[in-house]
Design a protein around this motif. Structure first.
Motif, short mmCIF file in Angstrom:
data_model
loop_
_atom_site.label_atom_id
_atom_site.label_comp_id
_atom_site.label_asym_id
_atom_site.label_seq_id
_atom_site.Cartn_x
_atom_site.Cartn_y
_atom_site.Cartn_z
N ARG A 71 -36.47 25.34 32.96
CA ARG A 71 -36.59 25.83 31.58
C ARG A 71 -37.19 24.77 30.67
O ARG A 71 -37.76 25.09 29.63
CB ARG A 71 -35.21 26.25 31.07
N THR A 117 -27.28 43.64 35.09
CA THR A 117 -28.34 43.35 34.10
C THR A 117 -29.65 43.98 34.58
O THR A 117 -30.70 43.36 34.50
CB THR A 117 -28.51 41.83 33.92
N ARG A 166 -37.39 45.46 19.65
CA ARG A 166 -36.72 44.77 20.75
C ARG A 166 -35.22 45.07 20.73
O ARG A 166 -34.59 45.21 21.78
CB ARG A 166 -36.96 43.27 20.62
N ARG A 169 -37.77 40.34 29.40
CA ARG A 169 -37.73 38.93 29.76
C ARG A 169 -37.36 38.12 28.52
O ARG A 169 -37.25 38.66 27.41
CB ARG A 169 -39.08 38.50 30.33
N GLU A 170 -37.20 36.81 28.70
CA GLU A 170 -36.72 35.97 27.60
C GLU A 170 -37.65 36.01 26.40
O GLU A 170 -37.22 36.14 25.25
CB GLU A 170 -36.54 34.53 28.08
N LYS A 171 -38.97 35.90 26.65
CA LYS A 171 -39.91 35.83 25.54
C LYS A 171 -40.93 36.96 25.53
O LYS A 171 -41.84 36.96 24.71
CB LYS A 171 -40.65 34.50 25.58
N LYS A 172 -40.80 37.92 26.43
CA LYS A 172 -41.75 39.03 26.44
C LYS A 172 -41.11 40.26 27.07
O LYS A 172 -40.06 40.17 27.71
CB LYS A 172 -43.03 38.65 27.18
N THR A 173 -41.76 41.37 26.88
CA THR A 173 -41.29 42.65 27.43
C THR A 173 -42.41 43.27 28.24
O THR A 173 -43.57 43.23 27.84
CB THR A 173 -40.87 43.60 26.29
N GLU A 205 -44.79 28.55 34.76
CA GLU A 205 -45.40 29.88 34.63
C GLU A 205 -46.88 29.84 34.95
O GLU A 205 -47.43 30.73 35.60
CB GLU A 205 -45.18 30.39 33.20
N ALA A 225 -41.12 25.32 31.13
CA ALA A 225 -41.36 26.69 31.59
C ALA A 225 -42.83 27.06 31.59
O ALA A 225 -43.31 27.77 32.48
CB ALA A 225 -40.57 27.67 30.73
N GLU A 277 -32.86 46.36 23.85
CA GLU A 277 -31.70 45.63 24.35
C GLU A 277 -30.46 46.51 24.34
O GLU A 277 -29.66 46.46 25.29
CB GLU A 277 -31.48 44.37 23.51
#
Length: 402
Positions: free
Chosen positions: A259, A115, A21, A169-173, A266, A262, A25
């Motif tokens: 948030r 971004t 990760r 994404r915040e918790k996944k790719t 989702e 979430a 980034e």
């Protein structure tokens, strides 16, 4: 003369499994720095040229990259070791962003932080399969080929892979891959009407049968109909998670902060996407089964649509129709079907058999001349007849003007 080739482009989304990760980034950070550099350069030097994308890219490269003649350039790129196709992807993103900005007639911005997800052109990815792909990533010191495992989607048997994008994404790719597939029939609506192809008119309801379809032949005769159920089940599933969300907000004090809960938001999004895909797919399969060439949907004015959506609730079957409609358009084109939108004036207030005024009671309609039946099917048939009549009137007018 060669036959014109028609294509459809859809995005395949894969979940990415990787321990790298950090590299992703850093790669995205570098990509957006380069994108921002060329964005500002374009606004300062080229906004009035009106050149095509390739010419613009070459102009920006000539201003920033030292050529074979080793002559100094006016705006040297501040970064070293930037691969050619990585740089070009950033340039294209910068040009698109700058032109979009200028089209809004806004005052020039002094600065802007990007971004954007990284788009990988050929040379920056290799060895793609349904289970994995290798991407060239920047780790802060050097470029390294990195193998990523992929899950959650299938590779189409036909078509062509286009440049993938790595979405962090915040918790996944995720890896989003545009896929270009051939379309068997690219004729326009006029050509299909002249060929006498079948029409499917579809209307949306706020009931369990959330989509009602009617098949008409070229003479306006109804040959088949479909009541596509699932609205009640959809509302029930959404209601279940809305109740959980309400309890969670009350106990955790998250209020309206998305948030804070979430996972529930989702889940609601996934339910809506899933039902929209299922319903739209069933409509397209029904059209293919009945050899439909044109799919007709009712056109709603924005204000009218907003009023209906607001009054029915965000997770009602009629609200879901917005997403269903969007998915129908691209799925129909993939299947070689043209989508038209027709004005819905009077389609629900008159009898589709004789044209007389009707009165409604529940799901039924009653005509002044004794006709009766399902009012949604009546509306769908009127929509299809309106489309046929509009085309026939245009053809007659064109013939008279010759």
């Amino acid at each position: 003369m060669d036959k014109t080739a028609y294509y459809a482009v859809t995005v395949r989304k894969f979940s990415v499994l990787s321990r790298h990760r950090g590299r992703m980034e850093k790669t995205q950070e570098l990509y957006n720095e380069i994108l921002g550099f060329y964005y500002r350069l374009y606004l300062d030097t080229l906004p009035e040229t009106g050149s095509g994308s390739m010419e613009t890219m070459r102009s920006l490269e000539k201003m920033t990259i030292v050529g074979r003649n080793r002559e100094p350039v006016p705006y040297p790129l501040p970064w070293k070791k930037v691969p050619l196709y990585f740089r070009r992807a950033a340039i294209n993103g910068a040009v698109a962003a700058a032109r979009s900005y200028l089209a809004r007639d806004a005052q020039k911005e002094e600065s802007r932080n990007f971004t954007e997800s990284v788009t990988f052109y050929k040379g920056m990815y290799r060895d793609f399969s349904e289970n994995g792909i290798s991407l060239k990533l920047w780790d802060g010191d050097s470029w390294k080929w990195t193998r990523l495992r992929l899950r959650g989607n299938e590779v189409p048997e036909e078509g062509q892979m286009m440049s993938p994008a790595l979405v962090l994404r915040e918790k996944k790719t995720e890896l989003h891959i545009p896929w270009k597939t051939p379309v068997s029939d690219g004729r326009n609506a006029k050509e299909r009407m002249k060929a006498g192809e079948n029409i499917c008119s579809a209307v949306f309801t706020n009931r369990d049968a959330c989509v009602v379809c009617c098949i008409l032949d070229s003479d306006g005769k109804t040959t088949d109909s479909l009541f596509l159920k699932g609205g009640t089940e959809y509302s029930h599933q959404c209601g279940h998670y809305l109740e959980k969300l309400k309890k969670s907000q009350a106990s955790k004090g998250a209020g309206n902060n998305p948030r804070g809960n979430a996972k529930y938001w989702e889940k609601l999004k996934n339910i809506s996407d899933n039902y929209a895909h299922q319903i739209s797919r069933q409509v397209i399969d029904y059209c293919k089964k009945n050899h439909v060439g044109i799919l007709v949907l009712p056109y709603f004015e924005q204000n009218h649509r907003n009023i209906i959506m607001h009054s029915s609730g965000r997770y009602s079957p009629i609200y879901l129709s917005t997403s269903v409609r969007e998915k129908l358009k691209y799925k129909a084109w993939q299947a070689g079907i043209v989508v038209l939108e027709a004005q819905q004036h009077k389609i629900s207030s008159v009898c589709s058999i004789c044209g007389s005024e009707i009165r409604q009671s529940g799901t039924e309609f009653f005509c002044e001349k004794g006709h009766r039946g399902n009012r949604y099917l009546n509306t769908a048939r009127n929509l299809g007849l309106k489309c046929l009549n509009d085309f026939q009137s245009k053809q007659k007018s064109e013939h008279e003007n010759r």
